[in-house]
Design an enzyme around this catalytic site. Structure first.
Site, PDB file in Angstrom:
ATOM      1  N   TYR A  16       2.060  14.941  10.150  1.00 21.85           N
ATOM      2  CA  TYR A  16       3.129  14.203  10.825  1.00 21.85           C
ATOM      3  C   TYR A  16       3.796  13.137   9.949  1.00 21.85           C
ATOM      4  CZ  TYR A  16       0.954  16.238  14.956  1.00 21.85           C
ATOM      5  OH  TYR A  16       0.438  17.111  15.873  1.00 21.85           O
ATOM      6  N   HIS A  21       9.281  11.248  14.474  1.00 30.63           N
ATOM      7  CA  HIS A  21       8.472  10.475  15.425  1.00 30.63           C
ATOM      8  C   HIS A  21       7.649   9.395  14.717  1.00 30.63           C
ATOM      9  CE1 HIS A  21       7.923  10.342  19.640  1.00 30.63           C
ATOM     10  NE2 HIS A  21       6.826  11.049  19.769  1.00 30.63           N
ATOM     11  N   PHE A  66      -2.607   8.726  18.307  1.00 26.34           N
ATOM     12  CA  PHE A  66      -1.476   9.590  18.623  1.00 26.34           C
ATOM     13  C   PHE A  66      -0.519   8.822  19.527  1.00 26.34           C
ATOM     14  CE2 PHE A  66      -4.401  12.743  17.012  1.00 26.34           C
ATOM     15  CZ  PHE A  66      -3.572  13.519  16.217  1.00 26.34           C
ATOM     16  N   ASN A  68       1.185   9.160  22.278  1.00 23.88           N
ATOM     17  CA  ASN A  68       1.093   9.023  23.737  1.00 23.88           C
ATOM     18  C   ASN A  68       0.019   8.039  24.190  1.00 23.88           C
ATOM     19  OD1 ASN A  68       2.987  11.017  23.534  1.00 23.88           O
ATOM     20  ND2 ASN A  68       1.832  12.552  24.651  1.00 23.88           N
ATOM     21  N   ASN A 114       7.123   7.941  24.764  1.00 25.75           N
ATOM     22  CA  ASN A 114       5.754   7.941  25.282  1.00 25.75           C
ATOM     23  C   ASN A 114       4.864   6.851  24.695  1.00 25.75           C
ATOM     24  OD1 ASN A 114       6.114  10.007  27.162  1.00 25.75           O
ATOM     25  ND2 ASN A 114       5.837  11.571  25.586  1.00 25.75           N
TER      26      ASN A 114
END
Length: 193
Positions: A16, A21, A66, A68, A114
């Site tokens: 990632y 994001h 993460f 969320n 989120n």
């Protein structure tokens, strides 16, 4: 010494690292690069570094939970330092801002982000500063694929300018207050070099 937590949101892992994001992680990495810091200390379910600047202790936090579940890292940091929500700055990607834009915002909702949703659920409110880094919406297609997609080289060139502009914005907010930084920077575009 005043303490402020600056939480850059993203997802852990090399998969990632360069995704849209991970804009918050990339912002903290830019600060670390410029200030000679290493964000490696394992604390609060994240990685941290302390940046002392003009009599303030700035705790740079990259939650490793993460996106969320970002609140599970941010909340323990605030509790440890005995801080209120107004001593928190959250840096995150913003699909409702075009690539090349960065905006400061005081309070508000989560707008579907989120990581913000998780933080707000645990804090019980959204009375913190957000530094929103524009990644734009996909022209067509899935938002999830867009935010988890990697910046293209031309996009990364623009985003690098956004990071430097956002750092100027952050430093102004810390030195002269959020309203002053908003008035000076919120209408700037970093599309052109």
């Amino acid at each position: 010494m005043d303490t402020i937590v600056i939480a850059g949101l993203g997802n852990p892992g090399s998969k990632y690292q360069w995704t849209r994001h991970n804009a918050g992680f990339l912002f903290l990495d830019r600060i670390a690069q410029l200030e000679g810091l290493s964000i490696v200390r394992k604390q609060f379910g994240g990685l941290t570094a302390e940046w002392e600047r003009k009599g303030k202790r700035l705790v740079l936090l990259k939650p490793q939970t993460f996106m969320n579940l970002s609140g599970r890292s941010v909340m323990p940091a605030l509790q440890f330092y005995k801080l209120k929500p107004d001593q928190l700055i959250v840096v995150h990607d913003e699909i409702d801002l075009a690539l090349g834009a960065a905006r400061l915002k005081q309070g508000g909702g989560h707008g579907g982000q989120n990581g913000l949703r998780s933080i707000m659920e645990l804090l019980g409110k959204g009375d913190f500063v957000r530094l929103r880094l524009g990644i734009g919406r996909p022209p067509h297609g899935d938002v999830t694929n867009h935010v988890l997609g990697v910046f293209t080289p031309p996009e990364m060139e623009i985003f690098a300018r956004v990071l430097d502009g956002a750092l100027d914005m952050l430093e102004t907010a810390l030195d002269e207050g959020v309203p002053k930084a908003m008035s000076l920077f919120n209408n700037k575009s970093y599309l052109e070099g």
